[in-house]
Design a protein around this motif. Structure first.
Motif, PDB file in Angstrom:
ATOM      1  N   ASP A 113       0.861  -1.183   0.000  1.00  0.00           N
ATOM      2  CA  ASP A 113       0.000   0.000   0.000  1.00  0.00           C
ATOM      3  C   ASP A 113       0.901   1.238   0.000  1.00  0.00           C
ATOM      4  OD1 ASP A 113      -1.703   2.112   0.574  1.00  0.00           O
ATOM      5  OD2 ASP A 113      -2.950   0.943   1.932  1.00  0.00           O
ATOM      6  N   PRO A 114       0.825   2.084  -1.044  1.00  0.00           N
ATOM      7  CA  PRO A 114       1.733   3.240  -1.133  1.00  0.00           C
ATOM      8  C   PRO A 114       1.573   4.250  -0.004  1.00  0.00           C
ATOM      9  CG  PRO A 114       0.031   3.333  -2.843  1.00  0.00           C
ATOM     10  CD  PRO A 114      -0.047   1.970  -2.224  1.00  0.00           C
ATOM     11  N   LYS A 115       0.460   4.202   0.731  1.00  0.00           N
ATOM     12  CA  LYS A 115       0.360   5.140   1.851  1.00  0.00           C
ATOM     13  C   LYS A 115       1.271   4.751   3.009  1.00  0.00           C
ATOM     14  CE  LYS A 115      -3.690   3.396   4.441  1.00  0.00           C
ATOM     15  NZ  LYS A 115      -4.467   2.563   3.532  1.00  0.00           N
ATOM     16  N   TYR A 116       1.781   3.494   2.953  1.00  0.00           N
ATOM     17  CA  TYR A 116       2.702   3.032   3.983  1.00  0.00           C
ATOM     18  C   TYR A 116       4.156   3.022   3.536  1.00  0.00           C
ATOM     19  CZ  TYR A 116      -1.229   1.487   6.809  1.00  0.00           C
ATOM     20  OH  TYR A 116      -2.359   1.459   7.573  1.00  0.00           O
ATOM     21  N   TYR A 117       4.391   2.749   2.276  1.00  0.00           N
ATOM     22  CA  TYR A 117       5.774   2.467   1.869  1.00  0.00           C
ATOM     23  C   TYR A 117       6.050   3.034   0.485  1.00  0.00           C
ATOM     24  CZ  TYR A 117       9.992  -0.423   1.061  1.00  0.00           C
ATOM     25  OH  TYR A 117      11.266  -0.872   0.824  1.00  0.00           O
ATOM     26  N   ASP A 118       7.098   3.833   0.391  1.00  0.00           N
ATOM     27  CA  ASP A 118       7.583   4.354  -0.883  1.00  0.00           C
ATOM     28  C   ASP A 118       8.693   3.425  -1.364  1.00  0.00           C
ATOM     29  OD1 ASP A 118       9.010   5.734  -2.889  1.00  0.00           O
ATOM     30  OD2 ASP A 118       8.345   7.671  -2.113  1.00  0.00           O
ATOM     31  N   ARG A 119       8.392   2.594  -2.336  1.00  0.00           N
ATOM     32  CA  ARG A 119       9.347   1.574  -2.770  1.00  0.00           C
ATOM     33  C   ARG A 119      10.581   2.179  -3.425  1.00  0.00           C
ATOM     34  NH1 ARG A 119       6.062  -3.591  -5.183  1.00  0.00           N
ATOM     35  NH2 ARG A 119       8.211  -4.391  -5.283  1.00  0.00           N
ATOM     36  N   LYS A 120      10.466   3.381  -3.977  1.00  0.00           N
ATOM     37  CA  LYS A 120      11.613   3.994  -4.641  1.00  0.00           C
ATOM     38  C   LYS A 120      12.676   4.412  -3.634  1.00  0.00           C
ATOM     39  CE  LYS A 120      12.999   7.618  -7.866  1.00  0.00           C
ATOM     40  NZ  LYS A 120      12.558   8.757  -8.726  1.00  0.00           N
ATOM     41  N   ASN A 121      12.264   5.073  -2.554  1.00  0.00           N
ATOM     42  CA  ASN A 121      13.259   5.532  -1.571  1.00  0.00           C
ATOM     43  C   ASN A 121      13.233   4.719  -0.279  1.00  0.00           C
ATOM     44  OD1 ASN A 121      11.118   6.537  -0.021  1.00  0.00           O
ATOM     45  ND2 ASN A 121      11.304   8.604  -0.848  1.00  0.00           N
ATOM     46  N   CYS A 122      12.469   3.622  -0.258  1.00  0.00           N
ATOM     47  CA  CYS A 122      12.460   2.658   0.855  1.00  0.00           C
ATOM     48  C   CYS A 122      11.932   3.234   2.165  1.00  0.00           C
ATOM     49  CB  CYS A 122      13.865   2.079   1.088  1.00  0.00           C
ATOM     50  SG  CYS A 122      14.594   1.297  -0.358  1.00  0.00           S
ATOM     51  N   THR A 123      11.114   4.271   2.099  1.00  0.00           N
ATOM     52  CA  THR A 123      10.658   4.952   3.308  1.00  0.00           C
ATOM     53  C   THR A 123       9.288   4.474   3.757  1.00  0.00           C
ATOM     54  OG1 THR A 123      11.928   6.932   2.781  1.00  0.00           O
ATOM     55  CG2 THR A 123      10.099   7.202   4.307  1.00  0.00           C
ATOM     56  N   PHE A 124       9.171   4.159   5.043  1.00  0.00           N
ATOM     57  CA  PHE A 124       7.871   3.915   5.659  1.00  0.00           C
ATOM     58  C   PHE A 124       7.230   5.277   5.873  1.00  0.00           C
ATOM     59  CE2 PHE A 124       4.897   3.099   9.117  1.00  0.00           C
ATOM     60  CZ  PHE A 124       4.303   1.914   8.696  1.00  0.00           C
ATOM     61  N   SER A 125       6.171   5.550   5.140  1.00  0.00           N
ATOM     62  CA  SER A 125       5.682   6.924   5.032  1.00  0.00           C
ATOM     63  C   SER A 125       4.461   7.237   5.884  1.00  0.00           C
ATOM     64  CB  SER A 125       5.376   7.249   3.562  1.00  0.00           C
ATOM     65  OG  SER A 125       4.624   6.222   2.950  1.00  0.00           O
ATOM     66  N   ALA A 126       3.855   6.244   6.526  1.00  0.00           N
ATOM     67  CA  ALA A 126       2.703   6.524   7.382  1.00  0.00           C
ATOM     68  C   ALA A 126       3.152   7.257   8.640  1.00  0.00           C
ATOM     69  CB  ALA A 126       1.990   5.226   7.755  1.00  0.00           C
ATOM     70  N   SER A 127       2.258   8.085   9.197  1.00  0.00           N
ATOM     71  CA  SER A 127       2.614   8.878  10.375  1.00  0.00           C
ATOM     72  C   SER A 127       1.338   9.255  11.125  1.00  0.00           C
ATOM     73  CB  SER A 127       3.360  10.149   9.955  1.00  0.00           C
ATOM     74  OG  SER A 127       2.467  11.051   9.302  1.00  0.00           O
ATOM     75  N   TRP A 128       1.520  10.045  12.167  1.00  0.00           N
ATOM     76  CA  TRP A 128       0.363  10.533  12.927  1.00  0.00           C
ATOM     77  C   TRP A 128      -0.508  11.464  12.089  1.00  0.00           C
ATOM     78  CZ3 TRP A 128      -1.632   8.304  16.863  1.00  0.00           C
ATOM     79  CH2 TRP A 128      -0.844   7.653  17.810  1.00  0.00           C
ATOM     80  N   MET A 129       0.001  11.964  10.970  1.00  0.00           N
ATOM     81  CA  MET A 129      -0.795  12.854  10.121  1.00  0.00           C
ATOM     82  C   MET A 129      -2.100  12.196   9.695  1.00  0.00           C
ATOM     83  SD  MET A 129       0.739  15.799   9.782  1.00  0.00           S
ATOM     84  CE  MET A 129       0.037  16.486   8.290  1.00  0.00           C
ATOM     85  N   ASP A 130      -2.054  10.868   9.484  1.00  0.00           N
ATOM     86  CA  ASP A 130      -3.275  10.138   9.141  1.00  0.00           C
ATOM     87  C   ASP A 130      -3.496   8.960  10.092  1.00  0.00           C
ATOM     88  OD1 ASP A 130      -1.255   8.462   8.356  1.00  0.00           O
ATOM     89  OD2 ASP A 130      -2.078   8.010   6.381  1.00  0.00           O
ATOM     90  N   THR A 131      -2.968   9.096  11.329  1.00  0.00           N
ATOM     91  CA  THR A 131      -3.043   8.037  12.344  1.00  0.00           C
ATOM     92  C   THR A 131      -2.578   6.705  11.770  1.00  0.00           C
ATOM     93  OG1 THR A 131      -5.030   9.216  13.102  1.00  0.00           O
ATOM     94  CG2 THR A 131      -4.472   7.201  14.269  1.00  0.00           C
ATOM     95  N   PHE A 132      -1.485   6.776  10.998  1.00  0.00           N
ATOM     96  CA  PHE A 132      -0.843   5.594  10.422  1.00  0.00           C
ATOM     97  C   PHE A 132      -1.795   4.782   9.537  1.00  0.00           C
ATOM     98  CE2 PHE A 132       1.341   6.617  14.391  1.00  0.00           C
ATOM     99  CZ  PHE A 132       2.632   6.790  13.917  1.00  0.00           C
ATOM    100  N   GLY A 133      -2.811   5.449   9.013  1.00  0.00           N
ATOM    101  CA  GLY A 133      -3.747   4.752   8.137  1.00  0.00           C
ATOM    102  C   GLY A 133      -4.645   3.768   8.859  1.00  0.00           C
TER     103      GLY A 133
END
Length: 422
Positions: free
Chosen positions: A301-321
């Motif tokens: 799910d791209p809201k959790y993980y950016d496969r290009k830069n390997c970053t876990f992207s979920a945060s408190w901004m959206d309560t980790f989805g």
């Protein structure tokens, strides 16, 4: 509970810190091989132990690991050109080999001058789908530790990197905490929980597929040459048999988690005090695909993980989805092993203060992690060798098996007692 002072010693890894001095005695993953996909590809900017570096693959395919800023005037080599056997700074064209040799200095074209210079470069090598580097004192350079996954056929191995914005120790402790598996990962560990029934998860790739519904495992721990290993003993329907889940801790941040048909080697590499690069290597005797592992971990799910830069992207901004409606059927309202683990680590804040916690017997392995690391730091401060340097780790693994009464749990993985220098 851990004192605030000891918490700081364990968590701070930058230059000049006790924890940083320990970390600089080991080889570290700095990127996956896939992040440098071909000779002369784009370089990568890497943060490791509070400092910035550049890693690149030269024309012959060899990897180099240098300080990020050009030794001439401090421009970033991560913006540089990788060509003709080296990496070239954009600012004035100075060019460096993987060993740090100065190959060209166009604005001062004197070969004798270039021959006297050497860029700050560090030992680097590529093994098991990962690029590794050593940034400690060269006179203390250890032998390279050999993991079992390095011998696995490429089709039987998946290597992922997940960058998480919290301190490395939060993720290490989560990985060494067996009691959380049956709770945090309820939907995968205990299918049928909503109906108060236990149905074993048939997915042979899933490391959260427990063989027991016991949420209060009894722990036994033993020190080893690589750190320690422990067994979490869970009750089964047969009172003469218990389920034994054995997990090692490999100093300074490694662990291996068992799945029914695969092993998950996890390395929590500190980028700095509040950022970690988690390397997850899945290997076994059968083919496994990256897509399967990404889906299992919840990272598809791209809201959790950016496969290009390997970053876990979920945060408190959206309560980790988190989906509260989904929680009627799903324990966490999240999907995937790594999504749940990373979310919990992030929920503790960038650097968790352990002086406020209240521990129970199920936390024994977490306490042992801290004790082993504090002891290793003390050794380094006293100019003694820390544990787990340059070991042959091919016999180190994890398991989840049935154990009859009267049988030693250590016999499940005899290779742990035979670990020797590589």
């Amino acid at each position: 509970m851990l004192s605030h002072n000891d918490n700081e010693i364990l968590c701070r890894v930058g230059p000049g810190t006790p924890g940083g001095a320990l970390m600089r005695r080991y080889w570290h993953p700095v990127c996956t091989s896939a992040q440098l996909p071909h000779p002369d590809c784009a370089p990568l900017r890497v943060r490791l132990l509070g400092e910035n570096y550049v890693v690149f693959r030269d024309t012959e395919g060899k990897v180099g690991f240098l300080e990020e800023l050009c030794m001439h005037r401090g421009a970033s080599l991560a913006l540089g050109r990788v060509e003709e056997g080296g990496i070239r700074c954009l600012y004035h064209g100075w060019k460096f080999s993987v060993s740090g040799a100065v190959m060209e200095t166009p604005n001062h074209a004197d070969p004798k001058y270039a021959a006297r210079m050497k860029a700050p470069a560090f030992p680097a090598r590529e093994e098991g789908g990962i690029v590794w580097a050593y940034v400690g004192p060269l006179e203390l350079l250890p032998a390279f530790s050999h993991y079992a996954f390095m011998d696995s056929a490429p089709n039987n191995r998946v290597v992922l990197r997940v960058n998480v914005a919290c301190n490395y120790l939060q993720l290490v402790e989560g990985g060494e905490d067996s009691s959380h598996v049956g709770v945090l990962h309820t939907n995968m560990a205990r299918p049928g929980w909503k109906d108060d029934e236990f149905t074993p998860n048939p997915d042979v790739v899933n490391p959260a597929a427990l063989a027991s519904n016991d949420l209060e495992p009894a722990l036994k721990i033993e020190d080893t040459a690589f750190g320690f290993h422990y067994v979490a003993l869970r009750k089964t329907a047969d009172p003469r048999v218990r389920n034994a889940r054995v997990v090692p801790f490999i100093v300074p941040y490694g662990r291996i988690i068992p799945a029914p048909a695969f092993q998950f080697t996890v390395l929590e590499v500190p980028e700095d005090d509040t950022h970690t690069s988690t390397y997850i290597v899945v290997h076994g005797d059968a083919p496994v695909t990256e897509e399967k592992i990404i889906e299992l971990l919840g990272l598809n799910d791209p809201k959790y993980y950016d496969r290009k830069n390997c970053t876990f992207s979920a945060s408190w901004m959206d309560t980790f989805g988190q989906n509260r409606e989904l929680m009627k059927e799903n324990w966490t309202g999240l999907r995937g092993v790594e999504v749940e683990d990373a979310t919990i680590g992030l929920s503790q804040g960038p650097l968790y203060d352990r002086s406020r916690e209240h521990l129970v017997p199920a936390d024994q392995a977490v306490v042992r992690v801290r004790r082993v690391l504090l002891d290793a730091i003390k050794r380094v401060m006293e100019n003694r060798q820390p544990p787990a340097l340059g070991l042959d780790l091919r016999g180190v693994s994890a398991c989840d098996r049935q154990l009859e009464d009267g049988t030693a749990w250590q016999d499940l993985l005899p290779g742990h007692r035979q670990t020797v220098t590589a």
